[in-house]
Design a protein around this motif. Sequence first.
Motif, PDB file in Angstrom:
ATOM      1  N   SER A 176       0.787  -1.061  -0.039  1.00  0.00           N
ATOM      2  CA  SER A 176       0.052   0.114   0.237  1.00  0.00           C
ATOM      3  C   SER A 176       1.060   1.227  -0.029  1.00  0.00           C
ATOM      4  O   SER A 176       1.859   1.159   0.874  1.00  0.00           O
ATOM      5  CB  SER A 176      -1.075  -0.018   1.190  1.00  0.00           C
ATOM      6  N   CYS A 177       0.714   2.302  -0.812  1.00  0.00           N
ATOM      7  CA  CYS A 177       1.245   3.459  -0.740  1.00  0.00           C
ATOM      8  C   CYS A 177       0.215   4.460   0.211  1.00  0.00           C
ATOM      9  O   CYS A 177      -0.693   4.364   0.567  1.00  0.00           O
ATOM     10  CB  CYS A 177       1.165   4.191  -2.042  1.00  0.00           C
ATOM     11  N   CYS A 178       1.087   5.396   0.672  1.00  0.00           N
ATOM     12  CA  CYS A 178       0.487   6.362   1.662  1.00  0.00           C
ATOM     13  C   CYS A 178       1.175   7.713   1.635  1.00  0.00           C
ATOM     14  O   CYS A 178       2.233   7.777   0.892  1.00  0.00           O
ATOM     15  CB  CYS A 178       0.632   5.952   3.220  1.00  0.00           C
ATOM     16  N   VAL A 179       0.363   8.754   1.602  1.00  0.00           N
ATOM     17  CA  VAL A 179       0.846  10.069   1.500  1.00  0.00           C
ATOM     18  C   VAL A 179       0.519  10.839   3.235  1.00  0.00           C
ATOM     19  O   VAL A 179      -0.318  10.157   3.667  1.00  0.00           O
ATOM     20  CB  VAL A 179       0.252  11.071   0.538  1.00  0.00           C
ATOM     21  N   ALA A 180       1.390  11.681   3.610  1.00  0.00           N
ATOM     22  CA  ALA A 180       1.155  12.264   4.903  1.00  0.00           C
ATOM     23  C   ALA A 180       1.261  11.261   5.842  1.00  0.00           C
ATOM     24  O   ALA A 180       0.552  11.031   6.651  1.00  0.00           O
ATOM     25  CB  ALA A 180      -0.270  12.979   5.060  1.00  0.00           C
ATOM     26  N   CYS A 181       2.374  10.460   5.690  1.00  0.00           N
ATOM     27  CA  CYS A 181       2.365   8.934   6.391  1.00  0.00           C
ATOM     28  C   CYS A 181       2.668   9.551   8.012  1.00  0.00           C
ATOM     29  O   CYS A 181       2.591   8.528   8.644  1.00  0.00           O
ATOM     30  CB  CYS A 181       3.571   7.957   6.132  1.00  0.00           C
ATOM     31  N   ASP A 182       3.216  10.553   8.089  1.00  0.00           N
ATOM     32  CA  ASP A 182       3.795  11.029   9.489  1.00  0.00           C
ATOM     33  C   ASP A 182       2.519  11.684  10.251  1.00  0.00           C
ATOM     34  O   ASP A 182       2.811  11.850  11.442  1.00  0.00           O
ATOM     35  CB  ASP A 182       4.884  11.953   9.264  1.00  0.00           C
ATOM     36  N   GLY A 183       1.555  11.970   9.544  1.00  0.00           N
ATOM     37  CA  GLY A 183       0.620  12.688  10.243  1.00  0.00           C
ATOM     38  C   GLY A 183      -0.619  12.049  10.099  1.00  0.00           C
ATOM     39  O   GLY A 183      -1.072  10.730  10.715  1.00  0.00           O
ATOM     40  N   LYS A 184      -1.694  12.490   9.376  1.00  0.00           N
ATOM     41  CA  LYS A 184      -2.781  11.887   9.121  1.00  0.00           C
ATOM     42  C   LYS A 184      -2.905  11.137   7.743  1.00  0.00           C
ATOM     43  O   LYS A 184      -3.103  11.814   6.700  1.00  0.00           O
ATOM     44  CB  LYS A 184      -4.066  12.913   9.185  1.00  0.00           C
ATOM     45  N   PRO A 185      -2.604   9.777   7.830  1.00  0.00           N
ATOM     46  CA  PRO A 185      -2.273   9.303   6.474  1.00  0.00           C
ATOM     47  C   PRO A 185      -3.557   9.044   5.621  1.00  0.00           C
ATOM     48  O   PRO A 185      -4.501   8.783   6.030  1.00  0.00           O
ATOM     49  CB  PRO A 185      -1.466   7.698   6.810  1.00  0.00           C
ATOM     50  N   TYR A 186      -3.046   9.114   4.290  1.00  0.00           N
ATOM     51  CA  TYR A 186      -4.023   8.672   3.206  1.00  0.00           C
ATOM     52  C   TYR A 186      -3.435   7.484   2.574  1.00  0.00           C
ATOM     53  O   TYR A 186      -2.325   7.470   2.439  1.00  0.00           O
ATOM     54  CB  TYR A 186      -4.545   9.794   2.380  1.00  0.00           C
TER      55      TYR A 186
END
Length: 113
Positions: A92-102
């Motif tokens: 799975s990919c994620c963005v904003a992994c350090d905060g509220k991830p998508y």
Amino acid sequence: QVQLVESGGGSVQPGGSLRLSCALSLSMSRFYLTGWYRQSPGKERELIASTADGTAAWYDAGVQGRFTLSRDNTNLYLQMNNLKPKDTAVYSCCVACDGKPYWGQGTQVTVSY
């Protein structure tokens, strides 16, 4: 609305290669930490590669030297070479992994003879 759509998973033999893609609905530059996770059967999801603000990527020791993370304005990629059976997992990919991830929906990678 943030949407991530992954593609590129599949089944390969040990030693083979796959390239995963993650298409983002917004500019990647809007997010600080982006990366790829995987979850193997019976195990917790683990971070295997990430980049902070597009800088040099970090890799888990288990994939270092075999996997390469890259990205452009709206896509995140994971080139996977010399795949091993232990790499079998849902990626799975994620963005904003350090905060509220998508998260993307996940794509299955199976490595076997």
